[in-house]
Design an enzyme around this catalytic site. Sequence first.
Site, PDB file in Angstrom:
ATOM      1  CG  HIS A  52      -2.204  -0.670   0.971  1.00  0.00           C
ATOM      2  ND1 HIS A  52      -3.387  -0.632   1.354  1.00  0.00           N
ATOM      3  CD2 HIS A  52      -1.975  -1.964   0.263  1.00  0.00           C
ATOM      4  CE1 HIS A  52      -4.160  -1.628   0.220  1.00  0.00           C
ATOM      5  NE2 HIS A  52      -4.016  -2.121   0.254  1.00  0.00           N
ATOM      6  CB  SER A 110       3.841   8.936   1.152  1.00  0.00           C
ATOM      7  OG  SER A 110       3.513   8.413   0.428  1.00  0.00           O
ATOM      8  CG  ASP A 124      -3.631 -20.513   1.998  1.00  0.00           C
ATOM      9  OD1 ASP A 124      -3.771 -20.213   3.613  1.00  0.00           O
ATOM     10  OD2 ASP A 124      -2.665 -20.704   1.680  1.00  0.00           O
ATOM     11  CB  THR A 132      -1.532 -23.372   5.626  1.00  0.00           C
ATOM     12  OG1 THR A 132      -1.927 -22.892   3.969  1.00  0.00           O
ATOM     13  CG2 THR A 132      -1.752 -24.610   5.432  1.00  0.00           C
TER      14      THR A 132
END
Length: 373
Positions: free
Chosen positions: A128, A150, A272, A274
Amino acid sequence: MKLSNLVGAIGLLSVIETSVAYPGMGKTVTEIKAREPDNEPPPVLIGDIKDGGTTPIGKTIARILLEQESGESMEGGYKVPGLLGTQKCKKDTCCTWWYIARAMDIVFRGPSGRCNKFARAAVRLAFHDAGTWSQVLADQGKDWGGADGSIALSNSEEFRPENNGLQDIIKKARVWQKTFGVGMGDLIQFAANHAVVTCPLGPRVRTFVGRKDSKKAAIDGLLPGVNDSADKLIKLFQDKTISPHELVALLGAHTTSEQFFVDPKRRGDPQDGTPGVWDTLFYNQTIGTGPLPKKVFRFASDIAISQDPRTADEWAEFAGPGGQDHWNEDWAYSFIRLSLLGVNNINQLTECTKVLPMPRKTFKGAMELLKNE
Ligand code: HEM
Ligand SMILES: *[C@@H]1O[C@H](CO)[C@@H](O)[C@H](O)[C@H]1NC(C)=O
Ligand SMILES: *[C@@H]1O[C@H](CO)[C@@H](O)[C@H](O)[C@H]1NC(C)=O
């Protein structure tokens, strides 16, 4: 042969391969695909190494981005030259990073040896921060965003809805930055590589530091939505120089993830069976041909990419036999590219892979499915 003819021919061969697969035919198709993976144009270079790089490190990174040199490394044996904060330590860029890595060793690993919620959040945080860069916008002079820290420095990006759930890891990143006095952009990308190699089966991705930080908030709307179509997602990532097959590799991060905000009634449900293990079960279970534990929560975006003709082949390859090594290799290339978006001093970076922990293949209570740390 003209490119359009070649692409057409490969398309035709694929049809033949699936309808009348007879010995020999498949091999030809595989060979053609090996040269032109998924009919994609070759990877492009970015930032200040568009011409191949001017320094040894710039040239190395260029070769990695072109998939000519491995993005994984087992380089180790680093002897830390001095105590944190001393002149001896300050003289060697990787010394401070050695101390940071030792702090992360403790924070990212759960009691059974799998990677924990901080590790998962660190991987998402890196995406991100770095993912907020666009080639089209950069060409229009809006060349900011990317792996510049940022997300933690702007005091506004963290409040965007897509960054919900990242607050705790952002707090930790700020403490680490204060304690160790390094750049935030570097810290965030370094943390992701540490987190990935902390997950059992995770690759040890080559790790570079020296990025420039920015407090300027990244342009909004450059991160993907969970309900976006495959076409929108593929184009969004192509605008970041990330190819469809690299997108497939990066989405494998959801092997370790959990969701909290897509469906709040199912908080903590993994993608999932695991979570906390860097295996390829996520690819298999997204396709949905095998048994699917009730708790597994599949994202619409992952299902869409697993089915699109531009990405389905690669997805199935990662899901199938030999998928783990192939995926780890491709993750490394793709993540190094992601982690350098918006970075315009790649020629001046320093490699500090040698301070990362070594990969691990085991953990306690093997395959205690769905119990998260
Ligand atoms: C099509 C692109 C993508 C979409 C739509 C997407 C969407 C999401 C969503 C909705 C969540 C759950 C957030 C929550 O409800 O708490 C999530 C979690 C996560 N994503 Fe993605 N993602 C994408 C690509 C990526 C990439 C490229 C990476 C890493 C390179 C990544 C790493 C993660 C991780 C590690 C988590 C788990 C966070 C945690 O457990 O705290 N994702 N993603
Ligand atoms: C995505 O679609 C689901 C199902 O239609 C919906 O519940 C959810 O709110 C949507 N999420 C976003 C972020 O649009
Ligand atoms: C996924 O795993 C299951 C169970 O091992 C297997 O039957 C299935 O063929 C796998 N699917 C793919 C696409 O590899």
